[in-house]
Motif scaffolding. Structure first.
Motif, PDB file in Angstrom:
ATOM      1  N   ALA A  78       0.817  -1.211   0.000  1.00 66.26           N
ATOM      2  CA  ALA A  78       0.000   0.000   0.000  1.00 66.26           C
ATOM      3  C   ALA A  78       0.855   1.267   0.000  1.00 66.26           C
ATOM      4  O   ALA A  78       0.359   2.362  -0.251  1.00 66.26           O
ATOM      5  N   GLY A  79       2.154   1.106   0.295  1.00 66.19           N
ATOM      6  CA  GLY A  79       3.057   2.267   0.307  1.00 66.19           C
ATOM      7  C   GLY A  79       2.958   3.107   1.562  1.00 66.19           C
ATOM      8  O   GLY A  79       3.219   4.314   1.532  1.00 66.19           O
ATOM      9  N   VAL A  80       2.569   2.479   2.676  1.00 63.92           N
ATOM     10  CA  VAL A  80       2.498   3.207   3.951  1.00 63.92           C
ATOM     11  C   VAL A  80       3.881   3.773   4.288  1.00 63.92           C
ATOM     12  O   VAL A  80       4.863   3.040   4.282  1.00 63.92           O
ATOM     13  N   PRO A  81       3.982   5.077   4.574  1.00 63.47           N
ATOM     14  CA  PRO A  81       5.314   5.690   4.734  1.00 63.47           C
ATOM     15  C   PRO A  81       6.019   5.401   6.054  1.00 63.47           C
ATOM     16  O   PRO A  81       7.228   5.537   6.142  1.00 63.47           O
ATOM     17  N   SER A  82       5.255   5.018   7.108  1.00 65.79           N
ATOM     18  CA  SER A  82       5.879   4.764   8.407  1.00 65.79           C
ATOM     19  C   SER A  82       5.268   3.516   9.034  1.00 65.79           C
ATOM     20  O   SER A  82       4.040   3.394   9.095  1.00 65.79           O
ATOM     21  N   VAL A  83       6.126   2.604   9.507  1.00 64.38           N
ATOM     22  CA  VAL A  83       5.679   1.347  10.093  1.00 64.38           C
ATOM     23  C   VAL A  83       6.422   1.127  11.398  1.00 64.38           C
ATOM     24  O   VAL A  83       7.622   1.404  11.495  1.00 64.38           O
TER      25      VAL A  83
END
Length: 465
Positions: A165-170
């Motif tokens: 999904a391209g989530v920028p922070s995990v």
């Protein structure tokens, strides 16, 4: 469009560099134009480009070669391409001696410029990454996340959705040794696997506790020359090195509060400013933070910023301890047996005897996957195996210390017939000390008569933490 790099162009011919700048902007580069040598070096250093195109003949008191030499004296670490209208190439060759990375003749082909720029930027980023990795002692203890337990399958499925999904922070949480860094690499792979240049996509990992407090800020954000006593030249921080790829911040729960506020600003604004710098540099970084701490508890205790916690925990993945995925113990054991017999050129071990299976399954593995890995590596190195038996395993696996009290009371090392390296002996002593103390670094240092800093250094050196 993702910015591919920051390019500064200096040429007194406004028409030529304006046209070239437009072409580069269409390719995704951020460009800045200068038309005069007046205060050029100051402006160049302030803007901190990733690459520069510099005309040799500026028609002024200072020419391009003068500026190039001045930049070299400032120890800049970005490539410079010289532009020349001299068909003899004499001035271009001179520029190469002064430190230019390449040169192009006028009139030049725009497509040729794009190719040269692209290649130099790739080489520059690779050089920066290699230099960083040489300084870093952190390394993953495996490239694949191994597991078939239902809880692990759920974790991997969620992680893949987040990555794609391209989530920028995990945020990845879990006890020490559960495989947080390995999962971070998997997320990086899933995130960028479709990129044609995947091999060139940066992956940078930094342990927030592995560096002295006075160095961690410079490692994160970089610095400009003269920002402090030892800042002999400009230096990119890990955020810049990871631009366009992934940055792993390991043990983020141990980060100082003042750095937490700066990190929050970087995450929210997607810009970073070097120590002593004057400009905010845009970054496009896939940020993964890992911790074995209870961050929610640390927030309540005032040790971790609440706003940073909620910013990171929007997409959180928790890795279970090995004792909650016991059906993976034998699977991992076979994987590590195969890995280390090949690494140490040992005979293949294709059988795990029932007595060893029972001990492996009954043991709670407080050090998780890392502890299992270290135990199997020790068995492969220290024992002459055709199959894995209970006798091969350390005495404390399964609570068997009482079977051999003399071995516990006296310091003995059984030297195998084929010999063993001192480095492996050192690693085994470190592993035993950490295992005995439940991975308490201070107590382990006491057992080995080491200072805390020396213990942490040695443990990191041998990939035990």
């Amino acid at each position: 469009m993702i910015k591919k790099g920051r390019i500064l162009l200096l040429d007194d011919d406004e028409l030529i560099i304006s046209m070239l700048a437009r072409s580069l902007r269409k390719e995704g580069y951020d460009t800045q134009l200068l038309y005069s040598s007046a205060r050029a070096v100051e402006k160049i250093l302030d803007w901190q480009p990733d690459l520069m195109l510099l005309d040799i003949d500026l028609g002024e008191e200072l020419n391009g070669l003068d500026i190039l030499q001045m930049l070299q004296e400032e120890a800049v670490n970005f490539p410079v391409i010289m532009l020349t209208g001299d068909d003899s190439s004499e001035s271009a060759i001179k520029a190469m001696r002064f430190g230019a990375s390449d040169y192009l003749h006028k009139p030049f082909n725009v497509e040729e410029v794009k190719i040269v720029v692209d290649q130099l930027l790739k080489n520059s980023r690779l050089k920066d990454e290699v230099a960083y990795l040489k300084r870093s002692e952190a390394a993953a203890f495996g490239k694949e996340f191994i597991g078939e337990a239902g809880i692990v399958r759920k974790v991997l499925a969620d992680a893949r959705k987040i990555a794609e999904a391209g989530v920028p922070s995990v945020l990845i949480t879990g006890k020490s040794g559960t495989g947080k860094e390995v999962l971070a690499r998997k997320i990086h792979s899933w995130r960028f696997a479709q990129r044609k240049d995947f091999e060139n996509v940066p992956y940078i990992a930094i342990n927030c506790t592995a560096l002295p407090e006075n160095l961690i800020e410079g490692e994160l954000f970089g610095h400009v020359k003269g920002a402090f006593t030892d800042a002999k030249s400009d230096k990119k921080g890990v955020f810049e090195l990871a631009d366009g790829g992934t940055l792993l911040l390991d043990e983020i729960g141990d980060m100082r509060p003042e750095l937490q506020s700066k990190l929050l600003r970087v995450i929210e604004e997607r810009t970073v400013r070097r120590i002593g710098g004057k400009v905010d540099l845009p970054i496009d970084v896939n940020l993964i933070a890992c911790t074995n701490r209870d961050l929610k508890k640390q927030v309540l205790e005032g040790l971790f910023r609440e706003d940073l916690y909620y910013r990171l925990s929007s997409f959180s993945i928790h890795l279970p301890p090995l004792k909650e995925r016991d059906q993976d113990v034998l699977l991992l054991t076979r994987f590590f047996l195969d890995t280390f017999t090949r690494k140490y050129s040992k005979p293949v071990v294709d059988k795990i005897k029932p007595d060893a299976e029972k001990l492996l399954l009954d043991y709670p593995w407080p050090g998780n996957v890392r502890e299992l890995r270290n135990v199997i590596e020790r068995c492969v190195v220290m024992e002459k195996l055709d199959s894995l038996t209970a006798d091969c395993l350390p005495l404390d696996i399964g609570g068997r210390q009482s079977q051999s009290p003399e071995r516990r009371k006296t310091f003995q090392i059984l030297l195998p017939e084929e010999g063993v390296s001192l480095e492996e002996v050192e690693k085994e002593l470190l592993r035993l000390a950490l295992e005995r103390t439940g991975n308490n670094m201070t107590k382990a240092a006491g057992l080995l008569k080491l200072s805390y800093d020396a213990m942490r250094y040695q443990a990191k050196k041998h990939d035990l933490v």
